[in-house]
Design an enzyme around this catalytic site. Sequence first.
Site: not given
Lengths: 496, 98
Positions: A79, A154, A178
Amino acid sequence: MSLIRDNASVLASAIAEGEVSSEEVTRAHLDRIAAVDERVHAFLHVDSDGAIAAAKRVDAKRAAGEKLGPLAGVPLALKDVLAMKGQPTTAGSKILEGWIPPYDAAVVERLRAADIIILGKTNMDEFAMGSSTEHSAYGPTHNPWDLDRIPGGSGGGSAAALAAFEAPLAIGTDTGGSIRQPAAVTATVGVKPTYGAVPRYGLIALASSLDQVGPCARNVLDTALLHAAIAGHDARDSTSINAPVPDVVAAALNADVRGMKVGLVRELSGAGYQAGVQQRFDEAVAILTELGAEVIEVSCPHFEYALAAYYLILPSECSSNLARFDGMRYGLRVGDDGSRSVEEVMALTREAGFGPEVKRRIMIGTYALSSGYYDAYYGQAQKVRTLITRDFTEAFEKVDVLISPTAPTTAFKIGEKVDDPVAMYLNDIATIPVNLAGNCAMSLPIGLAPEDGLPVGLQIMAPPMGDDRLYRAGAAVEAALVDRWGHLLIEEAPAL
Amino acid sequence: MTNISRADVAHLARLARLAIPEDQLDHYAEQLDVILQSVARVGEVAAADVPAMSHPVPLLNVFRDDVARPGLDREAAMAAAPAIEDDRFRVPRILDEE
């Protein structure tokens, strides 16, 4: 074997046995990314050269007879909120466009030490603020199950990379869901470890008292292996827990829930949850009972206020954390024409560099922390946080783990909720309580909702440092479902 | 309970160093108002005697041994700077002219 469809543990064994090289596995994934990522947009940046060089080093180690770790040579999607030396790191924001970190996050150091191959950086809602990845400044990620739908957020890029077979492992971060909600809507597995279990050094902070880095994969065992690779104390994070990491790999291999007490959280199902989500959840409850777990209903009365407390605490912390993005030492600088003051340049930079959701949250946080409103908003939210934590403590006196659906609905259409912040926030209704209390939780796939054919996730929650319980229960449910279906749910994802 | 005006948004934006354009103030006012009304629900909980919780783990100050150790060298630390002068970060003026 299939180099892109096999699980990480299978690939690692094949690499260790010399059946295939890490370079071949890595190139197969880079080829897959080249073939599908234009449509999925899971990656913001692919580091082909770095990945191949790292794979060659693993192959050389093996050739030299060195002992390899359990995930050595296996590719991973990272990420874009974790600093990686020499590679662009944007957190999905224009304010960090072009920034090249001069250091590695603690988790990146550990991935490198485990000889895991980092393919690149994945897309995310800007600074991890969102539940759909639509708030990325670089455009949305598409759900591999239906490219018109969101992959969650997210960490939608990390989940989509797994579901599109672009990587067998991924790293996410979870501040309010997330990791778990993207896992739920893509039929992948994701774990938010206990707060403090994985060091945050080098993680770009959203809300420091809630943020936690965690592992993502396509099955429970791979997730456990990655968890073991990244967890453990680091002196550079003052909230890092200095205690032994629970043996999550043994728990995933154990997969036995006989005699386990499972609490069904009354407040996290029923009204507001999509019919097909509820149906698959009820079936998962039946599976746990068949496997010998004792399922009882428990009540956590303050969970009803978790969303409201979270959307005061998070903006308050983020309004403070994001003050560092001022265009002075790194990142974007706008309007510095010699005539403007430093404050004017900061305001122009932040206006140009931040997207609308980030600005909304910064302003809400500024409001909640301001004199005259502090007690009614931030102060009261912190008290509700205590009550939510007490609800968990009382529940875990009665049961070993708690369960709920991970998200109230399956993946929605891109664009459907992007201009309605409050509707977007409701996606996190079942995942947020865990972050507020600092517990750990997993999401794993439990089937497709009959009405739309889209994946549904089961959330398993455990007390702080009880991460092994997640893996024991999760692996048991997964094994029962694989028995029933003959394969993992992800195998049913449409071909891209 | 809340009613966020255009002027409130302008004030918050100034505090937060966000140069929000005039023509967007009303839109943000509307959205912030909806958000604040929904989170104001925390006020319904009777919590007068409940201690506030800022963090899930006890926050203790952690000291490391006072031993010199290598840090970033200047070149690496300055590499991402938007403006540099004489090996230092160059920033816009911080004081008014007068």
